[in-house]
Design an enzyme around this catalytic site. Structure first.
Site, PDB file in Angstrom:
ATOM      1  N   TRP A 151      56.027  -2.148  11.014  1.00  0.00           N
ATOM      2  CA  TRP A 151      54.749  -1.374  12.139  1.00  0.00           C
ATOM      3  C   TRP A 151      54.502  -2.320  12.866  1.00  0.00           C
ATOM      4  O   TRP A 151      54.324  -1.334  14.169  1.00  0.00           O
ATOM      5  CB  TRP A 151      54.284  -0.287  11.451  1.00  0.00           C
ATOM      6  CG  TRP A 151      53.385  -0.297  10.543  1.00  0.00           C
ATOM      7  CD1 TRP A 151      53.242  -0.351   9.312  1.00  0.00           C
ATOM      8  CD2 TRP A 151      51.890  -1.873  10.593  1.00  0.00           C
ATOM      9  NE1 TRP A 151      52.169  -0.933   8.541  1.00  0.00           N
ATOM     10  CE2 TRP A 151      51.538  -1.182   9.117  1.00  0.00           C
ATOM     11  CE3 TRP A 151      51.281  -1.629  11.649  1.00  0.00           C
ATOM     12  CZ2 TRP A 151      50.401  -2.173   9.649  1.00  0.00           C
ATOM     13  CZ3 TRP A 151      50.104  -2.332  11.361  1.00  0.00           C
ATOM     14  CH2 TRP A 151      49.392  -2.494  10.504  1.00  0.00           C
ATOM     15  N   ASN A 152      54.123  -3.381  12.947  1.00  0.00           N
ATOM     16  CA  ASN A 152      53.762  -3.792  13.356  1.00  0.00           C
ATOM     17  C   ASN A 152      53.638  -4.685  15.204  1.00  0.00           C
ATOM     18  O   ASN A 152      52.791  -4.181  16.125  1.00  0.00           O
ATOM     19  CB  ASN A 152      52.416  -5.266  12.596  1.00  0.00           C
ATOM     20  CG  ASN A 152      53.287  -6.255  12.440  1.00  0.00           C
ATOM     21  OD1 ASN A 152      54.671  -5.927  11.721  1.00  0.00           O
ATOM     22  ND2 ASN A 152      53.348  -7.853  12.368  1.00  0.00           N
ATOM     23  N   LYS A 175      66.301   1.027  10.353  1.00  0.00           N
ATOM     24  CA  LYS A 175      65.069   2.177  10.596  1.00  0.00           C
ATOM     25  C   LYS A 175      63.786   1.296  10.259  1.00  0.00           C
ATOM     26  O   LYS A 175      63.602   0.574   9.819  1.00  0.00           O
ATOM     27  CB  LYS A 175      65.132   2.785   8.821  1.00  0.00           C
ATOM     28  CG  LYS A 175      64.290   3.381   8.445  1.00  0.00           C
ATOM     29  CD  LYS A 175      64.050   3.835   7.011  1.00  0.00           C
ATOM     30  CE  LYS A 175      62.780   2.849   6.650  1.00  0.00           C
ATOM     31  NZ  LYS A 175      62.010   3.492   7.298  1.00  0.00           N
ATOM     32  N   PRO A 176      63.345   2.105  11.343  1.00  0.00           N
ATOM     33  CA  PRO A 176      62.089   1.481  12.071  1.00  0.00           C
ATOM     34  C   PRO A 176      60.951   2.076  10.937  1.00  0.00           C
ATOM     35  O   PRO A 176      61.028   2.989  10.113  1.00  0.00           O
ATOM     36  CB  PRO A 176      61.889   1.763  13.773  1.00  0.00           C
ATOM     37  CG  PRO A 176      63.158   2.943  13.802  1.00  0.00           C
ATOM     38  CD  PRO A 176      63.710   3.230  12.385  1.00  0.00           C
ATOM     39  N   GLY A 226      58.665  -7.166   6.549  1.00  0.00           N
ATOM     40  CA  GLY A 226      57.884  -6.507   6.045  1.00  0.00           C
ATOM     41  C   GLY A 226      57.646  -7.141   4.950  1.00  0.00           C
ATOM     42  O   GLY A 226      57.384  -8.097   4.924  1.00  0.00           O
ATOM     43  N   GLU A 248      62.245 -11.206   6.701  1.00  0.00           N
ATOM     44  CA  GLU A 248      61.483 -12.715   7.215  1.00  0.00           C
ATOM     45  C   GLU A 248      59.753 -11.329   6.757  1.00  0.00           C
ATOM     46  O   GLU A 248      59.349 -10.517   6.744  1.00  0.00           O
ATOM     47  CB  GLU A 248      61.137 -11.760   8.799  1.00  0.00           C
ATOM     48  CG  GLU A 248      62.168 -12.407   9.158  1.00  0.00           C
ATOM     49  CD  GLU A 248      61.459 -13.680   9.413  1.00  0.00           C
ATOM     50  OE1 GLU A 248      61.498 -14.499   8.865  1.00  0.00           O
ATOM     51  OE2 GLU A 248      63.041 -14.508   9.419  1.00  0.00           O
ATOM     52  N   LEU A 249      59.029 -11.664   5.823  1.00  0.00           N
ATOM     53  CA  LEU A 249      57.569 -11.272   4.337  1.00  0.00           C
ATOM     54  C   LEU A 249      56.715 -11.623   4.857  1.00  0.00           C
ATOM     55  O   LEU A 249      56.285 -12.234   6.618  1.00  0.00           O
ATOM     56  CB  LEU A 249      58.347 -11.655   3.266  1.00  0.00           C
ATOM     57  CG  LEU A 249      59.914 -11.340   3.027  1.00  0.00           C
ATOM     58  CD1 LEU A 249      60.431 -11.474   1.670  1.00  0.00           C
ATOM     59  CD2 LEU A 249      60.838  -9.646   3.745  1.00  0.00           C
ATOM     60  N   CYS A 284      52.524 -10.781  11.380  1.00  0.00           N
ATOM     61  CA  CYS A 284      52.357 -11.585  10.106  1.00  0.00           C
ATOM     62  C   CYS A 284      51.729 -12.973  10.371  1.00  0.00           C
ATOM     63  O   CYS A 284      51.754 -13.921   9.509  1.00  0.00           O
ATOM     64  CB  CYS A 284      53.678 -11.478  10.196  1.00  0.00           C
ATOM     65  SG  CYS A 284      54.653 -11.903  11.268  1.00  0.00           S
ATOM     66  N   GLU A 386      46.799 -11.733   2.209  1.00  0.00           N
ATOM     67  CA  GLU A 386      47.561 -10.942   3.111  1.00  0.00           C
ATOM     68  C   GLU A 386      46.041 -10.106   3.589  1.00  0.00           C
ATOM     69  O   GLU A 386      46.311  -9.216   3.334  1.00  0.00           O
ATOM     70  CB  GLU A 386      48.603 -11.083   3.891  1.00  0.00           C
ATOM     71  CG  GLU A 386      49.178 -10.421   4.579  1.00  0.00           C
ATOM     72  CD  GLU A 386      50.156 -10.343   5.233  1.00  0.00           C
ATOM     73  OE1 GLU A 386      51.273  -9.380   4.770  1.00  0.00           O
ATOM     74  OE2 GLU A 386      50.552 -10.808   6.208  1.00  0.00           O
ATOM     75  N   GLU A 464      64.968 -16.318  11.906  1.00  0.00           N
ATOM     76  CA  GLU A 464      64.833 -15.554  13.516  1.00  0.00           C
ATOM     77  C   GLU A 464      65.043 -16.212  14.691  1.00  0.00           C
ATOM     78  O   GLU A 464      64.436 -17.093  14.226  1.00  0.00           O
ATOM     79  CB  GLU A 464      64.772 -14.127  12.783  1.00  0.00           C
ATOM     80  CG  GLU A 464      65.053 -12.773  11.712  1.00  0.00           C
ATOM     81  CD  GLU A 464      64.810 -12.174  11.447  1.00  0.00           C
ATOM     82  OE1 GLU A 464      63.336 -11.663  12.184  1.00  0.00           O
ATOM     83  OE2 GLU A 464      65.336 -10.540  12.060  1.00  0.00           O
TER      84      GLU A 464
HETATM   85  P1  NAD Z   1      56.308  -2.461   4.683  1.00  0.00           P
HETATM   86  O1  NAD Z   1      57.325  -3.581   3.671  1.00  0.00           O
HETATM   87  O2  NAD Z   1      55.802  -1.420   3.743  1.00  0.00           O
HETATM   88  O3  NAD Z   1      57.649  -1.603   5.458  1.00  0.00           O
HETATM   89  C1  NAD Z   1      58.680  -2.380   5.860  1.00  0.00           C
HETATM   90  C2  NAD Z   1      59.827  -1.215   6.237  1.00  0.00           C
HETATM   91  O4  NAD Z   1      60.239  -1.654   4.455  1.00  0.00           O
HETATM   92  C3  NAD Z   1      59.197   0.350   6.503  1.00  0.00           C
HETATM   93  O5  NAD Z   1      60.542   0.575   7.370  1.00  0.00           O
HETATM   94  C4  NAD Z   1      59.420   0.659   5.662  1.00  0.00           C
HETATM   95  O6  NAD Z   1      59.263   1.865   5.282  1.00  0.00           O
HETATM   96  C5  NAD Z   1      60.414  -0.033   4.807  1.00  0.00           C
HETATM   97  N1  NAD Z   1      60.335   0.684   3.237  1.00  0.00           N
HETATM   98  C6  NAD Z   1      59.219   0.629   2.498  1.00  0.00           C
HETATM   99  N2  NAD Z   1      60.007   0.693   0.764  1.00  0.00           N
HETATM  100  C7  NAD Z   1      61.330   0.463   0.835  1.00  0.00           C
HETATM  101  C8  NAD Z   1      61.925   0.151   0.364  1.00  0.00           C
HETATM  102  N3  NAD Z   1      62.325   0.767  -0.483  1.00  0.00           N
HETATM  103  N4  NAD Z   1      63.508   0.222   0.770  1.00  0.00           N
HETATM  104  C9  NAD Z   1      63.620  -0.217   1.627  1.00  0.00           C
HETATM  105  N5  NAD Z   1      62.519  -0.246   2.888  1.00  0.00           N
HETATM  106  C10 NAD Z   1      61.530   0.314   2.135  1.00  0.00           C
HETATM  107  O7  NAD Z   1      55.996  -3.712   5.411  1.00  0.00           O
HETATM  108  P2  NAD Z   1      54.118  -2.445   7.192  1.00  0.00           P
HETATM  109  O8  NAD Z   1      53.804  -2.620   5.883  1.00  0.00           O
HETATM  110  O9  NAD Z   1      55.431  -2.168   7.711  1.00  0.00           O
HETATM  111  O10 NAD Z   1      54.208  -4.679   7.430  1.00  0.00           O
HETATM  112  C11 NAD Z   1      53.543  -4.737   7.277  1.00  0.00           C
HETATM  113  C12 NAD Z   1      54.318  -6.485   5.955  1.00  0.00           C
HETATM  114  O11 NAD Z   1      55.448  -6.749   7.317  1.00  0.00           O
HETATM  115  C13 NAD Z   1      52.963  -7.413   6.362  1.00  0.00           C
HETATM  116  O12 NAD Z   1      53.014  -8.123   4.999  1.00  0.00           O
HETATM  117  C14 NAD Z   1      53.804  -8.691   7.595  1.00  0.00           C
HETATM  118  O13 NAD Z   1      53.368  -9.775   7.073  1.00  0.00           O
HETATM  119  C15 NAD Z   1      55.233  -8.113   7.548  1.00  0.00           C
HETATM  120  N6  NAD Z   1      55.926  -9.196   8.234  1.00  0.00           N
HETATM  121  C16 NAD Z   1      56.488 -10.118   8.509  1.00  0.00           C
HETATM  122  C17 NAD Z   1      56.981 -10.823   9.822  1.00  0.00           C
HETATM  123  C18 NAD Z   1      58.110 -11.639   9.502  1.00  0.00           C
HETATM  124  O14 NAD Z   1      58.149 -11.853  10.181  1.00  0.00           O
HETATM  125  N7  NAD Z   1      57.570 -12.342   8.717  1.00  0.00           N
HETATM  126  C19 NAD Z   1      56.531 -10.128  10.702  1.00  0.00           C
HETATM  127  C20 NAD Z   1      55.872  -8.266  11.150  1.00  0.00           C
HETATM  128  C21 NAD Z   1      55.460  -8.099   9.584  1.00  0.00           C
END
Ligand code: NAD
Length: 492
Positions: A151-152, A175-176, A226, A248-249, A284, A386, A464
């Site tokens: 979402w960020n 899937k966003p 995520g 990318e985590l 992130c 984090e 990426e």
């Molecule tokens: P999240 O992991 O909760 O969700 C990310 C996506 O995964 C969403 O679309 C969510 O619906 C989906 N999802 C949830 N459960 C799933 C499953 N079991 N299988 C497949 N998809 C699933 O993350 P968030 O809260 O949306 O984003 C914040 C996190 O993302 C932070 O940890 C941040 O550091 C990280 N992030 C990393 C980068 C990077 O480039 N490394 C960039 C932005 C955000």
């Protein structure tokens, strides 16, 4: 529903697909306002989208490169034309200021253009003539890509996947996140319209949709951004069919401030403040813990607070003076607050930064006044976890080796930054475990789409952006034409 509310549908095989259920997306700055509705797709809907991408793949993989690039450039132009409307929608559903939403769209466009400019050269067949004959090294499309974004930065972290994947001849289901589903869907629809049906599909929903996307045998690659915990589920779901993956985590990026950093350099100090608090800290690659050489710690903290008080103005995302909007959602706000409260309960000093422009709005929305946490322990949750929100711990270090050890003492390794005299800073940078280290800047201020971006350790795998970010959507295919066809050591 009001005029200003938008209703999004899934896109499957070039058609809008009406889901049985829709979920409202609230405005986090004004939680009683619904900005729009996104579909809650089912696993069955997701299978349809994957099937559409799978059916579209063979002819798309055979399509001409100039045609692919032309289509992507058409999409780029349409996104440019609609940037004001998309940025407004993003700020309303996300809570970030308008300048920040425009910045996100700008980065997305820059990357899409880079991908268009470079894809032909990056994917060109390499032909080697050698003493043993001739070898062609081709870059083949992989197949159906499941892209899952957070979402960020929903637009940039989706287009970062869409552009190279489609240009390299893959098809995709995106899937966003349900926490910012609207503006990214407008962008996705624009891109999907520029491509043949089935090349780019869009579904929405929760983890069950994610599970289908990551376990379905027709999916060849997962491109996920995520959290690290979600990535662990994804790796397990994908294991049975050994899928390609770019992950990318999360990150817990350290900023190291050396003794030769000039605390009176106001511009540098403002850059550091921005590195901690842009997008209310929900990036992130934001600098999430600051380590300062003990010999300048006191002066640094004083000047840092001065700079932060000048730059930080928390308010309406559409206010012209606002630099920081709301946090994206209540759960995130409560999590960040719990880390601050925990540090405080252990004796840390919490200093509020900047000003609140509209107290009434502040109290109604998911706003948090940014804080700096002083005197936390090196192992406290506020330092180790984090936080992903508007608070940052500042801690002293004794010497350069201590700073390096503290920075590396983390399960994460996304980005990092070193602040001080350049040569000294570069020397330290070389010892930090991270995918990127920036000198005298950090976070998106030091991001350059021309170069690969990604994490080490539990911050992810693969890259990426840059040429690597295009190659990530290809398989290397070697076509060998040896001169000597019969091996001499194998008996007749
Ligand atoms: P999240 O992991 O909760 O969700 C990310 C996506 O995964 C969403 O679309 C969510 O619906 C989906 N999802 C949830 N459960 C799933 C499953 N079991 N299988 C497949 N998809 C699933 O993350 P968030 O809260 O949306 O984003 C914040 C996190 O993302 C932070 O940890 C941040 O550091 C990280 N992030 C990393 C980068 C990077 O480039 N490394 C960039 C932005 C955000």
């Amino acid at each position: 529903m009001t005029d200003k509310q938008i209703v999004i549908d899934a896109i499957i095989n070039g058609e809008k697909f009406k889901a049985e259920k829709q979920a409202p997306r609230e405005n986090p700055a004004r939680p009683d306002e619904v900005v729009g509705y996104a579909p809650v797709n089912t696993r069955e809907d997701t299978v349809r989208a994957i099937d559409a991408a799978h059916d579209a793949f063979p002819s798309w993989a055979e399509s001409d490169m100039p045609d692919r690039i032309k289509r992507m450039r058409t999409a780029i132009q349409h996104i440019k034309d609609r940037t004001p409307e998309i940025a407004e929608l993003l700020s309303r559903e996300h809570g970030k200021p308008l300048y920040d939403s425009k910045g996100e769209i700008g980065v997305s466009l820059a990357w899409m253009e880079f991908a268009c400019d470079n894809v032909a050269e990056v994917l060109e067949n390499e032909v080697q003539k050698h003493e043993g004959g001739k070898t062609i090294i081709a870059k083949d499309a992989i197949g159906v890509v499941s892209a899952i974004s957070p979402w960020n930065y929903p637009i940039s972290l989706s287009t970062i996947k869409i552009a190279p994947a489609l240009l390299a001849g893959n098809t995709m289901v995106l899937k966003p996140s349900p926490l910012a589903p609207l503006a990214v869907s407008v962008v996705t629809e624009i891109i999907a319209d520029a491509f043949p049906p089935g090349v780019l599909n869009l579904v929405h929903g929760e983890a069950d949709v994610g599970v289908e996307l990551t376990s379905n045998p027709k999916v060849a690659k997962i491109a996920f951004t995520g959290g690290t915990e979600t990535a662990k589920h994804i790796m397990k779901a994908a294991a049975d069919t050994i899928k390609h993956m770019t992950l990318e985590l999360g990150g817990n990026d350290a900023a190291i401030v050396l003794k030769d950093f000039d605390v009176n350099d106001e511009k540098a100090m403002r850059r550091l403040v921005i590195s901690n608090f842009l997008t209310a800290g929900q990036i992130c690659m934001i600098a999430k813990r600051v380590y300062v050489d003990r010999s300048i710690y006191e002066q640094f903290v004083e000047k840092y607070i001065e700079a932060a008080n000048k730059w930080i103005r928390v308010g309406d995302p559409f206010g012209k003076d606002t630099t920081i909007g709301s946090v994206n959602n209540k759960k995130q706000m409560e999590f960040v607050q719990s880390l601050v409260d925990d540090a405080k309960s252990k004796g840390a000093k919490v200093v509020k930064l900047g000003k609140i422009l509209d107290q009434d709005l502040y109290e109604k929305g998911y706003f948090m006044q940014p804080t700096v946490v002083l005197g936390a322990g090196y192992d406290d949750p506020i330092v180790v976890e984090e936080q992903f929100g508007p608070t940052v711990p500042i801690l002293p270090f004794d010497d350069d080796q201590h700073a390096i050890d503290l920075a590396n003492d983390s399960i994460f390794g996304l980005t990092s930054s070193v602040w001080g005299e350049e040569e000294h800073a570069v020397k330290i940078a070389k010892h930090i475990q991270a995918g990127t280290t920036m000198i005298n800047t950090a976070a998106v201020q030091g991001l350059d789409v021309r170069f690969p971006f990604g994490g080490v350790k539990q911050s992810g795998m693969g890259r990426e952006y840059g040429k690597e970010g295009i190659l990530a959507y290809t398989d290397t295919h070697v076509i060998n034409i040896p001169d000597e066809l019969d091996l001499p050591y194998i008996p007749e």
